[in-house]
Design a protein around this motif. Structure first.
Motif, PDB file in Angstrom:
ATOM      1  N   SER A  74      -3.698  -9.991  23.451  1.00  0.00           N
ATOM      2  CA  SER A  74      -3.360 -11.403  23.225  1.00  0.00           C
ATOM      3  C   SER A  74      -3.130 -11.694  21.746  1.00  0.00           C
ATOM      4  O   SER A  74      -2.491 -12.681  21.396  1.00  0.00           O
ATOM      5  N   ASP A 101       1.428 -10.543  17.742  1.00  0.00           N
ATOM      6  CA  ASP A 101       2.291 -11.662  17.340  1.00  0.00           C
ATOM      7  C   ASP A 101       3.661 -11.631  17.999  1.00  0.00           C
ATOM      8  O   ASP A 101       4.187 -12.664  18.399  1.00  0.00           O
ATOM      9  N   ASN A 102       4.249 -10.466  18.087  1.00  0.00           N
ATOM     10  CA  ASN A 102       5.605 -10.316  18.611  1.00  0.00           C
ATOM     11  C   ASN A 102       5.575 -10.417  20.144  1.00  0.00           C
ATOM     12  O   ASN A 102       4.914  -9.621  20.815  1.00  0.00           O
ATOM     13  N   ASP A 103       6.288 -11.412  20.695  1.00  0.00           N
ATOM     14  CA  ASP A 103       6.248 -11.658  22.139  1.00  0.00           C
ATOM     15  C   ASP A 103       6.782 -10.484  22.958  1.00  0.00           C
ATOM     16  O   ASP A 103       6.239 -10.161  24.014  1.00  0.00           O
ATOM     17  N   THR A 104       7.846  -9.839  22.482  1.00  0.00           N
ATOM     18  CA  THR A 104       8.400  -8.680  23.183  1.00  0.00           C
ATOM     19  C   THR A 104       7.404  -7.541  23.180  1.00  0.00           C
ATOM     20  O   THR A 104       7.152  -6.907  24.201  1.00  0.00           O
ATOM     21  N   LYS A 147       4.185  -7.762  22.849  1.00  0.00           N
ATOM     22  CA  LYS A 147       3.049  -8.154  23.692  1.00  0.00           C
ATOM     23  C   LYS A 147       3.373  -7.916  25.168  1.00  0.00           C
ATOM     24  O   LYS A 147       2.592  -7.316  25.896  1.00  0.00           O
ATOM     25  N   SER A 148       4.542  -8.350  25.591  1.00  0.00           N
ATOM     26  CA  SER A 148       4.965  -8.163  26.979  1.00  0.00           C
ATOM     27  C   SER A 148       5.082  -6.671  27.302  1.00  0.00           C
ATOM     28  O   SER A 148       4.608  -6.210  28.342  1.00  0.00           O
TER      29      SER A 148
END
Length: 131
Positions: free
Chosen positions: A9, A12-15, A17-18
């Motif tokens: 969680s 920082d980077n959404d990609t 993280k996903s």
């Protein structure tokens, strides 16, 4: 698992993280081991190694780390056995036992799963692996 979810969680980077969540699922499924957090590395399974020098320790059977610049997957036996599969993997860079990935969409995930599965199989056949 709560510790791992907390760790992921904080990416920082959404990609990234996903992709880390997807890798978590893939490597747990392919390896058959429950994940654990060791520093900034998420490991699956464990094996004991000992070098001729006498140095020894424990390491994950397979692992990954969602680093700031890329995802790193630790393929412990290295990549010599996987040269034919690597041709169809997609966009990546290699270290001795590290697969550097910018984003999972750069990879053929079926090929990635096969490399991961074969890596775990190799480790289980050559080392005493435990959960």
């Amino acid at each position: 698992m709560t510790e791992i979810k907390q760790f992921l969680s904080e990416i920082d980077n959404d990609t990234r993280k996903s992709d880390a969540h997807i890798l978590l699922t893939i490597l747990e499924e392919v390896s058959g081991y429950k994940p654990y957090l060791t520093g900034s590395i998420i490991g699956f399974g464990q094996y004991h190694y000992q070098y001729e020098s006498g140095r020894e320790g424990d390491s994950p059977v397979i692992a990954f780390s969602p680093r700031k610049q890329n995802l790193v997957v630790y393929i412990m036996p290295g990549f010599n056995e996987f040269e034919s599969l690597l041709k169809n993997l997609g966009k990546y860079k290699l270290g001795k036992s590290c697969l550097y990935i910018n984003k999972l969409s750069d990879l053929n995930l079926d090929v990635f799963k096969e490399i991961s599965r074969l890596s775990v199989q190799y480790m289980q056949q050559n080392y005493q692996c435990k959960t």
